[in-house]
Scaffold this motif. Structure first.
Motif, PDB file in Angstrom:
ATOM      1  N   TRP A   1       0.727  -1.152  -0.153  1.00 47.59           N
ATOM      2  CA  TRP A   1      -0.044   0.118  -0.234  1.00 47.59           C
ATOM      3  C   TRP A   1       0.771   1.284  -0.095  1.00 47.59           C
ATOM      4  CZ3 TRP A   1      -5.009  -0.171  -0.974  1.00 47.59           C
ATOM      5  CH2 TRP A   1      -5.636   0.794  -0.794  1.00 47.59           C
ATOM      6  N   ILE A   2       2.014   1.213   0.626  1.00 44.09           N
ATOM      7  CA  ILE A   2       2.858   2.454   0.695  1.00 44.09           C
ATOM      8  C   ILE A   2       3.612   2.584  -0.361  1.00 44.09           C
ATOM      9  CG2 ILE A   2       4.773   3.488   1.929  1.00 44.09           C
ATOM     10  CD1 ILE A   2       3.636   1.879   4.470  1.00 44.09           C
ATOM     11  N   VAL A   3       4.354   1.453  -1.061  1.00 43.74           N
ATOM     12  CA  VAL A   3       5.354   1.786  -2.075  1.00 43.74           C
ATOM     13  C   VAL A   3       4.334   1.838  -3.399  1.00 43.74           C
ATOM     14  CG1 VAL A   3       6.789   0.541  -3.661  1.00 43.74           C
ATOM     15  CG2 VAL A   3       7.066   0.388  -1.035  1.00 43.74           C
ATOM     16  N   TRP A   4       3.414   1.029  -3.439  1.00 43.19           N
ATOM     17  CA  TRP A   4       2.480   1.045  -4.887  1.00 43.19           C
ATOM     18  C   TRP A   4       1.175   1.886  -4.579  1.00 43.19           C
ATOM     19  CZ3 TRP A   4       5.744  -2.981  -3.833  1.00 43.19           C
ATOM     20  CH2 TRP A   4       6.711  -3.208  -5.008  1.00 43.19           C
ATOM     21  N   GLY A   5       0.692   2.025  -3.508  1.00 43.18           N
ATOM     22  CA  GLY A   5      -0.797   2.288  -3.588  1.00 43.18           C
ATOM     23  C   GLY A   5      -1.909   1.570  -4.193  1.00 43.18           C
ATOM     24  N   GLN A   6      -3.065   2.218  -4.147  1.00 42.62           N
ATOM     25  CA  GLN A   6      -4.270   1.441  -4.392  1.00 42.62           C
ATOM     26  C   GLN A   6      -4.319   1.087  -5.732  1.00 42.62           C
ATOM     27  OE1 GLN A   6      -7.824   3.508  -3.217  1.00 42.62           O
ATOM     28  NE2 GLN A   6      -9.033   1.992  -4.668  1.00 42.62           N
ATOM     29  N   PHE A   7      -3.713   2.065  -6.713  1.00 45.07           N
ATOM     30  CA  PHE A   7      -3.856   1.743  -8.065  1.00 45.07           C
ATOM     31  C   PHE A   7      -2.825   1.308  -8.968  1.00 45.07           C
ATOM     32  CE2 PHE A   7      -6.762   5.282  -6.774  1.00 45.07           C
ATOM     33  CZ  PHE A   7      -7.953   4.822  -7.121  1.00 45.07           C
ATOM     34  N   ALA A   8      -1.736   1.735  -8.508  1.00 44.23           N
ATOM     35  CA  ALA A   8      -0.376   1.199  -8.991  1.00 44.23           C
ATOM     36  C   ALA A   8      -0.101  -0.439  -8.832  1.00 44.23           C
ATOM     37  CB  ALA A   8       0.654   2.073  -8.475  1.00 44.23           C
ATOM     38  N   SER A   9      -0.743  -0.734  -7.654  1.00 40.58           N
ATOM     39  CA  SER A   9      -0.581  -2.045  -7.150  1.00 40.58           C
ATOM     40  C   SER A   9      -1.137  -3.126  -8.194  1.00 40.58           C
ATOM     41  CB  SER A   9      -0.930  -2.224  -5.842  1.00 40.58           C
ATOM     42  OG  SER A   9      -2.229  -2.282  -5.604  1.00 40.58           O
ATOM     43  N   SER A  10      -2.440  -2.661  -8.727  1.00 41.33           N
ATOM     44  CA  SER A  10      -3.146  -3.494  -9.609  1.00 41.33           C
ATOM     45  C   SER A  10      -2.442  -3.372 -10.905  1.00 41.33           C
ATOM     46  CB  SER A  10      -4.578  -3.475  -9.678  1.00 41.33           C
ATOM     47  OG  SER A  10      -4.989  -1.973  -9.723  1.00 41.33           O
ATOM     48  N   THR A  11      -1.938  -2.245 -11.441  1.00 43.27           N
ATOM     49  CA  THR A  11      -1.384  -2.180 -12.691  1.00 43.27           C
ATOM     50  C   THR A  11       0.041  -2.939 -12.856  1.00 43.27           C
ATOM     51  OG1 THR A  11      -0.572  -0.268 -12.379  1.00 43.27           O
ATOM     52  CG2 THR A  11      -2.553  -0.422 -13.515  1.00 43.27           C
ATOM     53  N   ALA A  12       0.743  -2.655 -11.588  1.00 43.07           N
ATOM     54  CA  ALA A  12       2.020  -3.253 -11.690  1.00 43.07           C
ATOM     55  C   ALA A  12       1.919  -4.870 -11.082  1.00 43.07           C
ATOM     56  CB  ALA A  12       3.025  -2.463 -10.452  1.00 43.07           C
ATOM     57  N   GLY A  13       0.952  -5.218 -10.750  1.00 50.45           N
ATOM     58  CA  GLY A  13       0.938  -6.870 -10.257  1.00 50.45           C
ATOM     59  C   GLY A  13       1.669  -7.073  -9.099  1.00 50.45           C
ATOM     60  N   THR A  14       1.375  -6.167  -8.043  1.00 50.09           N
ATOM     61  CA  THR A  14       1.556  -6.526  -6.659  1.00 50.09           C
ATOM     62  C   THR A  14       0.377  -6.610  -5.686  1.00 50.09           C
ATOM     63  OG1 THR A  14       2.156  -4.171  -6.419  1.00 50.09           O
ATOM     64  CG2 THR A  14       3.889  -5.585  -6.934  1.00 50.09           C
ATOM     65  N   SER A  15      -0.784  -6.482  -6.285  1.00 48.22           N
ATOM     66  CA  SER A  15      -1.929  -6.397  -5.275  1.00 48.22           C
ATOM     67  C   SER A  15      -1.789  -7.691  -4.452  1.00 48.22           C
ATOM     68  CB  SER A  15      -3.320  -6.283  -6.085  1.00 48.22           C
ATOM     69  OG  SER A  15      -3.357  -7.355  -6.968  1.00 48.22           O
ATOM     70  N   THR A  16      -2.632  -7.563  -3.251  1.00 45.06           N
ATOM     71  CA  THR A  16      -2.563  -8.780  -2.502  1.00 45.06           C
ATOM     72  C   THR A  16      -4.148  -8.704  -2.056  1.00 45.06           C
ATOM     73  OG1 THR A  16      -2.214  -7.545  -0.347  1.00 45.06           O
ATOM     74  CG2 THR A  16      -0.291  -8.230  -1.662  1.00 45.06           C
ATOM     75  N   MET A  17      -4.540 -10.012  -1.291  1.00 46.80           N
ATOM     76  CA  MET A  17      -5.967  -9.955  -0.847  1.00 46.80           C
ATOM     77  C   MET A  17      -6.271  -8.825  -0.097  1.00 46.80           C
ATOM     78  SD  MET A  17      -6.402 -13.984  -0.085  1.00 46.80           S
ATOM     79  CE  MET A  17      -5.006 -14.415   1.050  1.00 46.80           C
ATOM     80  N   ALA A  18      -5.426  -8.234   0.933  1.00 46.06           N
ATOM     81  CA  ALA A  18      -5.494  -7.235   1.630  1.00 46.06           C
ATOM     82  C   ALA A  18      -6.046  -5.904   0.989  1.00 46.06           C
ATOM     83  CB  ALA A  18      -4.462  -7.282   2.871  1.00 46.06           C
ATOM     84  N   THR A  19      -4.982  -5.544  -0.007  1.00 52.51           N
ATOM     85  CA  THR A  19      -5.180  -4.517  -0.936  1.00 52.51           C
ATOM     86  C   THR A  19      -6.360  -4.435  -1.483  1.00 52.51           C
ATOM     87  OG1 THR A  19      -3.790  -5.121  -2.463  1.00 52.51           O
ATOM     88  CG2 THR A  19      -2.615  -4.003  -0.888  1.00 52.51           C
ATOM     89  N   TYR A  20      -6.744  -5.578  -2.207  1.00 54.51           N
ATOM     90  CA  TYR A  20      -7.933  -5.751  -2.909  1.00 54.51           C
ATOM     91  C   TYR A  20      -9.284  -5.523  -1.913  1.00 54.51           C
ATOM     92  CZ  TYR A  20     -11.794  -8.426  -5.126  1.00 54.51           C
ATOM     93  OH  TYR A  20     -13.242  -8.687  -5.704  1.00 54.51           O
ATOM     94  N   MET A  21      -9.114  -5.860  -0.833  1.00 51.95           N
ATOM     95  CA  MET A  21     -10.004  -5.764   0.307  1.00 51.95           C
ATOM     96  C   MET A  21     -10.175  -4.423   0.677  1.00 51.95           C
ATOM     97  SD  MET A  21     -10.096  -7.116   4.146  1.00 51.95           S
ATOM     98  CE  MET A  21      -8.980  -5.874   5.010  1.00 51.95           C
ATOM     99  N   VAL A  22      -9.196  -3.595   0.833  1.00 56.24           N
ATOM    100  CA  VAL A  22      -9.266  -2.162   1.252  1.00 56.24           C
ATOM    101  C   VAL A  22      -9.888  -1.250  -0.133  1.00 56.24           C
ATOM    102  CG1 VAL A  22      -7.966  -0.074   1.739  1.00 56.24           C
ATOM    103  CG2 VAL A  22      -7.733  -2.379   3.003  1.00 56.24           C
ATOM    104  N   SER A  23      -9.447  -1.767  -1.312  1.00 50.66           N
ATOM    105  CA  SER A  23      -9.585  -0.831  -2.432  1.00 50.66           C
ATOM    106  C   SER A  23     -11.169  -1.038  -2.805  1.00 50.66           C
ATOM    107  CB  SER A  23      -8.741  -1.255  -3.573  1.00 50.66           C
ATOM    108  OG  SER A  23      -7.674  -1.602  -3.230  1.00 50.66           O
ATOM    109  N   ASN A  24     -11.580  -2.344  -2.629  1.00 49.06           N
ATOM    110  CA  ASN A  24     -12.892  -2.610  -3.187  1.00 49.06           C
ATOM    111  C   ASN A  24     -14.035  -2.478  -1.968  1.00 49.06           C
ATOM    112  OD1 ASN A  24     -12.715  -3.627  -6.189  1.00 49.06           O
ATOM    113  ND2 ASN A  24     -11.047  -4.835  -5.001  1.00 49.06           N
ATOM    114  N   GLY A  25     -13.397  -2.530  -0.713  1.00 45.18           N
ATOM    115  CA  GLY A  25     -14.447  -2.388   0.574  1.00 45.18           C
ATOM    116  C   GLY A  25     -14.569  -1.028   0.903  1.00 45.18           C
TER     117      GLY A  25
END
Lengths: 302, 352
Positions: B277-301
């Motif tokens: 979340w700190i390095v990539w943030g909400q949007f970059a993490s999904s485009t860079a391919g580093t999203s995790t279940m927890a970041t998915y939870m926070v972005s979509n929740g």
């Protein structure tokens, strides 16, 4: 703890005789010296890799933005102290230090107090439901804060604690309790029952024994637990991210990130802010390092 | 209530866990609780009430805080997971399992789950051998021993935010690393460490390893200190080489510590949030391919205002972690004594 810190201390002091006391009695002294050289070399590389990013952050704070833009990996040429003094002179930094300190100290105090009381009950009273309660606390380890964060936010909001440090402190206490109790129960169980019998003969009840004796005897365990709780709270990010919205309530990690995104162009000041924000945890940790490692290594052996 | 004494034997056993540390000792069977004979003998009614009052006083506060802020939120997540709920007012829009169907059929979630799985495996494969080797190397009396240990532990103590910001600046395209590679004449290797989807997850793995290897080393060192020197010495006298001693004496005795570390690492990898979340943030993490279940939870929740959906994701994460934990305990930890799991998890839930 005394038993735990001893080996570490003798080890560091006994460096001169280290070779003779080495674990491996086989081999010639010459060989041993060369293997030791290899080890020091590996350790040096390891420490270099470990510290390089930290050094990058600290040194970058002494450079100017144009220097960083032109040559991101250079050394500071003119040593700009102004980045650091600017941050130290700003009120927001100190507000955040204050908030983090309040949150960490309050969390630590309550975790230790509640954990010590519960661990005492669980380790020295026999009662129905003891197993169930102990299992309940240990099950808490299966519920990391990540899983509970959304409803936790709703809960904190419904009792009106959003944007207050209390809203961070109380959940932190709750989530630190399982670890605390699990570490403290064996500590308290290891206190000889003869001590308690002697105290009982002298007229001390179990509660009296708790306050007069146990609290003092458990200090090594309390320190380990306290440091873990303090550092966890000091570095905690996800919970404050959910609970605190206004900048006046920000703790240091949130403040550091807010600063980094607001002044993204002012890289050197971001680096200065970041370096300053890690200093308290580093000082605190190096003061008590032996306690932490000792607590993990083997504090009280029955 | 039966007599206080009868329950001693059936009582739970507190894990010795952490206290003794090291090799087998980390997982020694729990000690039987000691009760004070002096008190339990006078089991008249008054003292029994006294005991209950004392217990309520001692256990009450911890139980209330724990149940209120740990157990209750988890149950709330299970409840809200069945609703479509924006987080305000009572949840009335009961939609059954639809949240779960959406989650399990969302390719974004599959992707995040895949990243988590990769990090679980890669963390074990990368961090395990490296930190074991380092612990074995450092497990001797060295000059500056405590200094070395403190310095190795530094990344673990630094806040995730600091780690994230620092590494983010070092690894960005015009950051410190690429500039250094240029100077060394290795400009060809320079890359978009953070944004290139083919590299980013490896970058994440390196950052995680940098942050958490120190913890593994310290844990292994603690375990190694619990192994008596006499065993290695005896083997050496019998002619075993250094490597034979490590392979056949030290490693097997360190087994329990290694298994506990692996467990902590797996659970930590499954819950990974802060650094991404700190390095990539909400949007970059999904485009860079580093999203995790927890970041998915926070972005979509929460960030999408769908608290019901976020709660359902939390439940899925919890069930996955629980399943992994149970399987691990059944097949890997089962050879260690029961209670070990809980005993050693205390070492730090932040291991990743």
């Amino acid at each position: 703890m005394t038993t735990a810190s001893l080996p570490a201390r003798t080890a560091s002091r006994g460096s001169g005789t280290g070779a003779e006391l080495g674990r491996r009695p086989s081999g010639l002294p010459g060989q041993r010296r060369s293997t030791n050289l290899v080890i020091y070399f590996v350790a040096l590389i390891l420490i270099g890799l470990t510290l390089a990013p930290v050094a990058y952050i600290i040194l970058g704070g002494f450079r100017t933005n144009s220097e960083i833009t032109v040559d991101p990996s250079g050394f500071p040429s003119s040593w700009q102290w102004s980045n650091y003094t600017d941050v130290l002179g700003s009120g927001t930094f100190w507000t955040q230090v204050g908030n983090s300190t309040i949150a960490a100290v309050a969390t630590t105090l309550f975790v230790v107090a509640l954990g010590l009381m519960a661990a005492y009950a669980l380790s020295r009273y026999a009662f129905r439901g003891r197993g169930a309660i102990y299992a309940l606390f240990t099950a808490g380890l299966m519920f990391p804060m990540t899983v509970a964060i959304t409803p936790l936010y709703i809960l904190v909001r419904s009792i009106g604690l959003t944007n207050t440090l209390g809203g961070v402190i109380v959940p932190q206490i709750a989530f630190a309790l399982p670890i605390t109790i699990i570490i403290l129960v064996p500590f308290l169980a290891a206190i000889p029952s003869e001590l308690q019998e002697a105290a009982a003969i002298d007229g001390l009840g179990r509660l009296g024994f708790f306050f007069r004796m146990v609290v003092r005897l458990a200090i090594p365990g309390v320190i380990t637990v306290g440091i873990l709780a303090f550092v966890a709270s000091w570095n905690s990010y996800m919970l404050p991210l959910f609970i605190l919205n206004s900048e006046s309530a920000y703790t240091l990690p949130l403040g550091t990130q807010a600063f980094a995104s607001r002044y993204a162009v002012d890289t050197s000041k971001v680096l200065a802010f970041t370096s300053l924000s890690m200093i308290p945890a580093l000082i605190f940790f190096s003061l008590f390092e032996r306690r932490i490692v000792g607590g993990l290594t083997g504090a009280v052996k029955g | 209530m039966t007599s206080v004494r009868d329950e001693i034997s059936t009582g739970p056993s507190a894990p010795e866990g952490i206290g003794t540390g090291g090799g087998g000792a980390l997982l020694t069977p729990p000690p039987t609780p000691r009760t004070d004979r002096a008190v339990s003998v006078r089991s008249d009614r008054v003292s029994r009430w006294m005991t209950r009052a004392e217990l309520a006083l001692l256990l009450g506060p911890a139980l209330i805080v724990f149940v209120g802020f740990v157990i209750l939120p988890v149950l709330m997540a299970a409840y809200y997971g069945f609703f479509s709920w924006s987080g305000f007012g009572p949840a009335t829009d009961f939609i059954g399992l639809r949240n779960y169907v959406t989650i399990l059929s969302d390719p974004d979630f599959h992707e995040a789950l895949g990243h988590n799985a990769f990090i679980v495996v890669a963390s074990l494969v990368l961090q395990g051998p490296v930190s074991l080797a380092l612990a074995l190397l450092l497990n001797r009396r060295l000059r500056f021993q405590s200094l070395i240990r403190v310095l190795i532990f530094v990344p673990y103590v630094i806040a995730e935010v600091v780690v994230g910001i620092g590494w983010g600046l070092i690894l960005q395209s015009a950051g410190g690393l690429n500039s250094m590679l240029d100077k060394l004449g290795l400009g060809a290797i320079a890359a978009d460490w953070l944004s290139d989807p083919a590299i980013a997850i490896w970058t994440l793995l390196i950052i995680i390893s940098w942050k958490y290897i120190g913890f593994a080393v310290i844990l292994f060192l603690a375990g190694l200190q619990g192994i008596p020197d006499e065993l290695s010495e005896a083997a050496a006298i019998d002619g075993a080489s250094y490597w034979q001693v490590q392979r056949y004496i030290v490693l097997p005795l360190l087994g329990p510590t290694i298994r506990i570390w692996a467990f902590l690492s797996i659970i930590g990898s499954l819950q990974l949030f802060d650094l991404v979340w700190i390095v990539w943030g909400q949007f970059a993490s999904s485009t860079a391919g580093t999203s995790t279940m927890a970041t998915y939870m926070v972005s979509n929740g929460r960030n999408a205002g769908s608290y019901g959906y976020g709660s359902a994701v939390a439940v899925v994460m919890f069930l996955i972690s629980l399943a992994v934990a149970l399987v691990y305990q059944r097949f890997v930890l089962s050879r260690d004594t029961a209670g070990a799991l809980t005993g050693a998890s205390a070492l730090g839930r932040k291991t990743r």
